[in-house]
Design an enzyme around this catalytic site. Sequence first.
Site, PDB file in Angstrom:
ATOM      1  N   GLU A 311       2.917   9.761 -12.159  1.00 13.38           N
ATOM      2  CA  GLU A 311       4.355   9.760 -11.844  1.00 13.38           C
ATOM      3  C   GLU A 311       5.182   9.189 -13.001  1.00 13.38           C
ATOM      4  O   GLU A 311       6.060   8.345 -12.806  1.00 13.38           O
ATOM      5  CB  GLU A 311       4.627   8.992 -10.556  1.00 13.38           C
ATOM      6  CG  GLU A 311       3.956   9.622  -9.350  1.00 13.38           C
ATOM      7  CD  GLU A 311       4.343   8.992  -8.024  1.00 13.38           C
ATOM      8  OE1 GLU A 311       4.739   7.818  -8.007  1.00 13.38           O
ATOM      9  OE2 GLU A 311       4.243   9.701  -6.995  1.00 13.38           O
ATOM     10  N   ASP A 390      -0.281  10.889   0.181  1.00 15.09           N
ATOM     11  CA  ASP A 390       0.608   9.737  -0.003  1.00 15.09           C
ATOM     12  C   ASP A 390       1.128   9.199   1.329  1.00 15.09           C
ATOM     13  O   ASP A 390       2.276   9.456   1.689  1.00 15.09           O
ATOM     14  CB  ASP A 390       1.795  10.173  -0.884  1.00 15.09           C
ATOM     15  CG  ASP A 390       2.528   8.990  -1.470  1.00 15.09           C
ATOM     16  OD1 ASP A 390       2.024   7.860  -1.346  1.00 15.09           O
ATOM     17  OD2 ASP A 390       3.604   9.198  -2.068  1.00 15.09           O
ATOM     18  N   GLU A 418       7.207   3.986   4.402  1.00 16.28           N
ATOM     19  CA  GLU A 418       7.896   4.981   3.583  1.00 16.28           C
ATOM     20  C   GLU A 418       8.011   6.347   4.258  1.00 16.28           C
ATOM     21  O   GLU A 418       9.088   6.943   4.287  1.00 16.28           O
ATOM     22  CB  GLU A 418       7.164   5.110   2.242  1.00 16.28           C
ATOM     23  CG  GLU A 418       7.747   6.177   1.336  1.00 16.28           C
ATOM     24  CD  GLU A 418       6.993   6.282   0.015  1.00 16.28           C
ATOM     25  OE1 GLU A 418       6.158   5.408  -0.288  1.00 16.28           O
ATOM     26  OE2 GLU A 418       7.266   7.256  -0.714  1.00 16.28           O
TER      27      GLU A 418
HETATM   28  C1  GCV Z   1       5.752   2.892  -6.507  1.00 21.18           C
HETATM   29  C2  GCV Z   1       4.830   7.367  -3.924  1.00 21.18           C
HETATM   30  C3  GCV Z   1       6.127   6.644  -3.720  1.00 21.18           C
HETATM   31  C4  GCV Z   1       6.569   5.953  -4.999  1.00 21.18           C
HETATM   32  C5  GCV Z   1       5.472   4.976  -5.385  1.00 21.18           C
HETATM   33  C6  GCV Z   1       4.172   5.770  -5.566  1.00 21.18           C
HETATM   34  C7  GCV Z   1       3.011   4.855  -5.862  1.00 21.18           C
HETATM   35  O1  GCV Z   1       4.998   8.413  -4.788  1.00 21.18           O
HETATM   36  O2  GCV Z   1       7.079   7.544  -3.278  1.00 21.18           O
HETATM   37  O3  GCV Z   1       7.762   5.284  -4.745  1.00 21.18           O
HETATM   38  O4  GCV Z   1       5.794   4.293  -6.560  1.00 21.18           O
HETATM   39  O5  GCV Z   1       3.869   6.457  -4.386  1.00 21.18           O
HETATM   40  O6  GCV Z   1       2.300   4.521  -4.927  1.00 21.18           O
HETATM   41  O7  GCV Z   1       2.807   4.500  -7.001  1.00 21.18           O
END
Ligand code: GCV
Length: 882
Positions: A311, A390, A418
């Site tokens: 990411e 996720d 989330e």
């Molecule tokens: C901290 C997902 C979340 C991101 C998070 C990522 C991770 O993509 O939406 O906000 O980043 O997981 O766990 O690193």
Amino acid sequence: MTRSILMPTLARIGALAILFLAVRGSFAEDGSAAWLRYAPVPAAKYESVPSRIVVLGDSITERAAGAELMRGLSSMLGRSFAVDAAARGIPHEKAIVIGSYQALGLKATDNTQLDAGIAEYSIRFTHEGGKARILIAGNSPNAELYGAFHLLEEIGSTQEIPAGETQIASAPIRWTDEWDNLDGTIERGYAGSSFFFKDEHVLTDLQRASDYARLLSSVGIDGCNVNNVNADLDLLTSEHLREFARIADAFRPWGVKLALSIDLTAPQVVGGLPTFDPLDATVTAWWKQKVDEIYSLIPDFGGFTVKADSEGRKGPAQYGRSPADAANVLGRALAPHGGVVLYRGFVYNNHLDWRDPKADRARAGVDNFARFDGQFEPNVIIQIKEGPIDFQAREPVSPLFAALRHTNMALEVQTSQEYTGQQRHMVWLPSMWKWVLDTDLQADNRSTPVKEIVEGQSFPLPDGRSRPGGFISVTNAGIDANWLHHPMAMANLYGFGKLAWNPNQPLDRIIDTWTRLTWGNDPQVDTTIDSLQLKSWQVYEGYTGPNGMGTLTNILGYHFGPGIESAERNGWGQWFRGEEDGIGMDRTAAGTGFAQQYPPPLAAKYDSLASCPDDLLLFFHHVPYDYKLHSGQTLIQSIYDTHYLSARAAGKYVPQWMTLKGRIDDDRYRQVLQLFTYQAGHALVWRDAINDWFHWKSRIADAQGRVGRHDGRMEAENMTTGGYESVDVTPWETASGGKAVVCRSEAGCSLSAPINQPEGRYDVAVQYFDSWRGVSKFELLTNGKSVANWPANDTLPPAQFDPHLDGQTSTRFTVQDVFLKPGDTLVLKGVPDMRGELNAHSREQAAPGAIDPHAREQRDYREFAPVDYIQLGPNGGLTPQD
Ligand code: GCV
């Protein structure tokens, strides 16, 4: 706040006995005490509990244990307790004695399988000849503290004091991760800003950090990583490290180690080196020197968490190096100090080609890590999210747990909700985690449940001892008084601690103890709350993404409300492939081959339609909408039915909660009532969005005729308007009829409709959109007479940043008991909030959780009193009606 109950500071507890008088009476229930309220219990039951507490050890944590016993017992039992700290020996008279096994003359479990550092405590209660004695022995100060908390918990939930009980932690790693940024925001945090950081510095007042550590410790959590895995690039400057040492000081009495997330570019960004290649000698030396510096400031530092090559975070791949290369450099630097590296298995390409039928994000964990099995240093642990995507409402467990046989592993779960309602919906996640923990991956054709893998038992070290591993909860607690915003959400953190300590603990015991400690020991309260929590995951899953498709939330926004197709046709790889012919990702051998990443028995089970469970069907298979499930129903009809049933179940939380009025404090009663009312309304938004979308896509009607038919619903865009304009809502399925109305006149606008219903009393629900930035005002009138007015001021998590009208901002207000008769006129007046600057450039950091966290957008913060529809329903249907 219960903090107002007198508690001597640890510093004031000396070797002398201190008398502690319980201060009882009323205090505001703002939730800050969580499950450590220490509310009064029937004291007679515990009259044999000695009033003298003798602490044999002298460490700061043992002193905390003694003080905690005094605080809790005096508050619960309503009498005075005295602490004898750093006592010389075991007294002959009645006492609660807390100390090491050795000091108490007891023996710890003789188990060579155990890692030496695993916490173990025993409680012994003897009661002979009127001389009661409670011994709490631990194999470390932390373990003694856990024993003290356990005794308090047993009394707080009116259990018998254990005559003899020994508890051993399942694994050495029991941590929370907090995704706090140095500027004070929290990524995916839904309970206010950080209590660690603000404006690039550690806060001066760390009382709340200390209170948090106390809460963590009370459920056996012994590590807390305080900053975002998307780490600030300059995190490791000496100035910051000196500040972090203050957090470690605040944690220390509670036996909670501080850990940090780091960015692998630090040698370059902070150290000024030309490279951050982990195998470059100057980089290796930099890490060693930096780690030594950290330990000189924080001798009990826990270690590093690493997110790399994922990411947008840079990582070893930039230099052709492996995760093992990067993790091992850190591991070697930390090893002499006893620190660990939690290297995240969440490494995937977020620019996948959605046109490629073989591309599959779910494969990434195994594809990226399995080949390095056995190459990691002994203090490196791979931190693996529960599922391969996720934190969805339901996914299969990650196959990576069974693909690594010679590597330490920890399970990462997300207490911060989330994808599961962001602490505005009640979802008790331990139900899901237990399902994950109990999933048997059947590696090597033997029983290898996830819990035993992360406990390090399934694939032990060559000498037969368990591998170091454990449990991580991404928690993201914030400055909201009650830590996680929803009073019910703290049951997730509590449950995490309990499962991390012992994954075999029964769920009903965990929730019942939490409920008693948090809400009191009234049987009606306990039965009601326990049963609501126990079914809440299933209910949430039922009105969101069905059959393993993922939550179906808006993945390009804030992951909160429905946004079905946002998952399709982009590089993020959360596709579910909803086509004309059918739906679901083909992950069989003929498809992406993901199913084959599991050990053969599970691979076969998931690969075959005959054996793939219904609740994971669409994760593994692409099937027609009229496919027959094992349940005998067609897929489409099951989706419709489940959404109606589950949204109705969420609506029932409200009347069930109302039966508790007067049995619990008014503050928390009202707060939960408000949140349940919101959830009930939002569950309908989910239900309608998912059902309408499936109806449109499948072109198959609901056999019960409910989908698309809404008796008593008046679309705002079809009502007579005074100033309101009709607008399209995107995505269309998140508004009834795909449209809403907005008012751009500062003076306000109105909607009106004649009543054709039979004379009677009705519930009138107004479905509108509420962004947090603005506060529009609404008023409902019948025949010119006001029946209700309210401000649109919900604190919905995305709405602070997201001004869009969609499934994330849609909410409702229900007015009950409205008398209506044919010929009456119903009028809704809306007054917009025009204070926001049109197209103001946002100065704040982008929203927590924005796909690009550094993006600064132009935003329109005005709120145009937007309305979706008005629904009339039977009176007393209790808010909200269908
Ligand atoms: C901290 C997902 C979340 C991101 C998070 C990522 C991770 O993509 O939406 O906000 O980043 O997981 O766990 O690193």
